[in-house]
Design a protein around this motif. Sequence first.
Motif, PDB file in Angstrom:
ATOM      1  N   ASP A 231       0.847  -1.196   0.000  1.00  0.00           N
ATOM      2  CA  ASP A 231       0.000   0.000   0.000  1.00  0.00           C
ATOM      3  C   ASP A 231       0.880   1.242   0.000  1.00  0.00           C
ATOM      4  O   ASP A 231       2.098   1.175   0.241  1.00  0.00           O
ATOM      5  CB  ASP A 231      -0.917   0.002   1.228  1.00  0.00           C
ATOM      6  N   PRO A 272      -3.075  -4.112 -10.508  1.00  0.00           N
ATOM      7  CA  PRO A 272      -3.199  -5.417  -9.863  1.00  0.00           C
ATOM      8  C   PRO A 272      -1.806  -5.995  -9.602  1.00  0.00           C
ATOM      9  O   PRO A 272      -0.837  -5.553 -10.214  1.00  0.00           O
ATOM     10  CB  PRO A 272      -3.969  -6.241 -10.909  1.00  0.00           C
ATOM     11  N   VAL A 274      -2.416  -6.014  -6.166  1.00  0.00           N
ATOM     12  CA  VAL A 274      -2.760  -5.449  -4.867  1.00  0.00           C
ATOM     13  C   VAL A 274      -3.075  -3.958  -5.002  1.00  0.00           C
ATOM     14  O   VAL A 274      -2.639  -3.153  -4.190  1.00  0.00           O
ATOM     15  CB  VAL A 274      -1.624  -5.682  -3.833  1.00  0.00           C
ATOM     16  N   PHE A 276      -5.134  -1.111  -4.161  1.00  0.00           N
ATOM     17  CA  PHE A 276      -6.075  -0.992  -3.047  1.00  0.00           C
ATOM     18  C   PHE A 276      -7.457  -0.561  -3.514  1.00  0.00           C
ATOM     19  O   PHE A 276      -8.477  -1.106  -3.080  1.00  0.00           O
ATOM     20  CB  PHE A 276      -5.521   0.009  -2.022  1.00  0.00           C
ATOM     21  N   ASN A 277      -7.513   0.410  -4.422  1.00  0.00           N
ATOM     22  CA  ASN A 277      -8.807   0.885  -4.902  1.00  0.00           C
ATOM     23  C   ASN A 277      -9.551  -0.196  -5.686  1.00  0.00           C
ATOM     24  O   ASN A 277     -10.782  -0.225  -5.694  1.00  0.00           O
ATOM     25  CB  ASN A 277      -8.627   2.126  -5.781  1.00  0.00           C
ATOM     26  N   LEU A 278      -8.804  -1.067  -6.357  1.00  0.00           N
ATOM     27  CA  LEU A 278      -9.441  -2.155  -7.101  1.00  0.00           C
ATOM     28  C   LEU A 278     -10.193  -3.085  -6.150  1.00  0.00           C
ATOM     29  O   LEU A 278     -11.303  -3.540  -6.447  1.00  0.00           O
ATOM     30  CB  LEU A 278      -8.396  -2.945  -7.889  1.00  0.00           C
ATOM     31  N   PHE A 279      -9.597  -3.350  -4.987  1.00  0.00           N
ATOM     32  CA  PHE A 279     -10.258  -4.211  -4.008  1.00  0.00           C
ATOM     33  C   PHE A 279     -11.489  -3.536  -3.418  1.00  0.00           C
ATOM     34  O   PHE A 279     -12.508  -4.190  -3.161  1.00  0.00           O
ATOM     35  CB  PHE A 279      -9.279  -4.589  -2.889  1.00  0.00           C
ATOM     36  N   GLN A 282     -14.125  -3.810  -6.036  1.00  0.00           N
ATOM     37  CA  GLN A 282     -14.568  -5.202  -6.141  1.00  0.00           C
ATOM     38  C   GLN A 282     -15.533  -5.550  -5.016  1.00  0.00           C
ATOM     39  O   GLN A 282     -16.540  -6.238  -5.224  1.00  0.00           O
ATOM     40  CB  GLN A 282     -13.363  -6.141  -6.104  1.00  0.00           C
ATOM     41  N   GLY A 283     -15.247  -5.046  -3.822  1.00  0.00           N
ATOM     42  CA  GLY A 283     -16.137  -5.307  -2.698  1.00  0.00           C
ATOM     43  C   GLY A 283     -17.505  -4.671  -2.877  1.00  0.00           C
ATOM     44  O   GLY A 283     -18.513  -5.210  -2.407  1.00  0.00           O
ATOM     45  N   GLN A 288     -14.962  -8.980 -11.263  1.00  0.00           N
ATOM     46  CA  GLN A 288     -13.648  -9.601 -11.178  1.00  0.00           C
ATOM     47  C   GLN A 288     -12.553  -8.532 -11.226  1.00  0.00           C
ATOM     48  O   GLN A 288     -12.673  -7.524 -11.925  1.00  0.00           O
ATOM     49  CB  GLN A 288     -13.456 -10.587 -12.337  1.00  0.00           C
ATOM     50  N   LEU A 289     -11.468  -8.778 -10.491  1.00  0.00           N
ATOM     51  CA  LEU A 289     -10.387  -7.805 -10.383  1.00  0.00           C
ATOM     52  C   LEU A 289      -9.752  -7.469 -11.739  1.00  0.00           C
ATOM     53  O   LEU A 289      -9.512  -6.284 -12.026  1.00  0.00           O
ATOM     54  CB  LEU A 289      -9.325  -8.325  -9.406  1.00  0.00           C
TER      55      LEU A 289
END
Length: 326
Positions: A231, A272, A274, A276-279, A282-283, A288-289
């Motif tokens: 991060d 990707p 990791v 952070f904004n992608l996760f 996704q939540g 899909q990532l």
Amino acid sequence: MFAAVSGSSAATCATIGKITLPELKKRGYPEGITIGTLAGAGTLGLLIPPSIIMIVYGVAAEVSIAKLFIAGVLPGIMLATLFMGWIVVWALLNPDAVPAATEKTSLSQKLYASRHLIPVVLLIALVLGSIYAGVATATEAAALGVVGSLLLAAAQRSLSWATFRDSLLGATRLYCMIALILAGSAFLTLAMGYMGLPRHLAEWIASLGLGQFGLLFGLMIFFIILGCFLDGISMVVLTIAVIQPTIVAAGVDLIWFGIFLVVVVEMAQITPPVGFNLFVIQGMTGKQLPWIARTALPAFLLMMAAVGLLYAFPAIITWLPQHMVG
């Protein structure tokens, strides 16, 4: 505008996403463009002051946090303009994908609808204006922001003991996290100083004979790769003690480099595996990532263009700090 209140990229992305994504989907906008632009624009929480990562960098590099805050204003506006310009270009190229306007509003209606937003804008202007005018330091401006927020909450009748207590506990947790990170950073700096790692790394990079451009380009690639696995705050804490002597030796202004670093970290927020904004997205969406990363690719490329503009025109960063009063 929310980034100027929040200071966190993830919080900006999550909050604005919860508000905008369902509304835009209901109006018929393609998910690819809405999610992609959210992923990119959500990173502005790191660049628009106040910013947590600027505080960490300012303490680690021993530079003025107030100047860092002010230095981020013009690059933040530039990056937001690039994002908006891309949306305009996309809309012109895909007119069939843009739903027709369902209603028209006059200027007076827009102002009335913005009545709850205007006080927040005034609060942002108060905080940043006090820093720029030299009336208050970054810490004193933060106190002004807290008092102003409490007054706004009281005026809007949303201030209660429960909300005040939750805000106080949240701020305490955040401060403790930053304090521990900075303590770890100081220990890491001391340990690396004893090991001689910064000196050896600086000597190795100097032996490569890289110019200023080559050094910054290499560091950009290095931080993008590092951001795939760490991060933003961890990237700054783990690297700034090592690379700062090299940056200083190359004649790079530390305020300029701080904003450069923040923009590169923003790029890493949407890379990707990791990002952070992608996760966060996704939540919220369940997508899909890899698909989210593809929709965010235009924003990533625009950030690369922004880095090029900042290198070609360093005054975009340095002009406001040089003209600060006080």
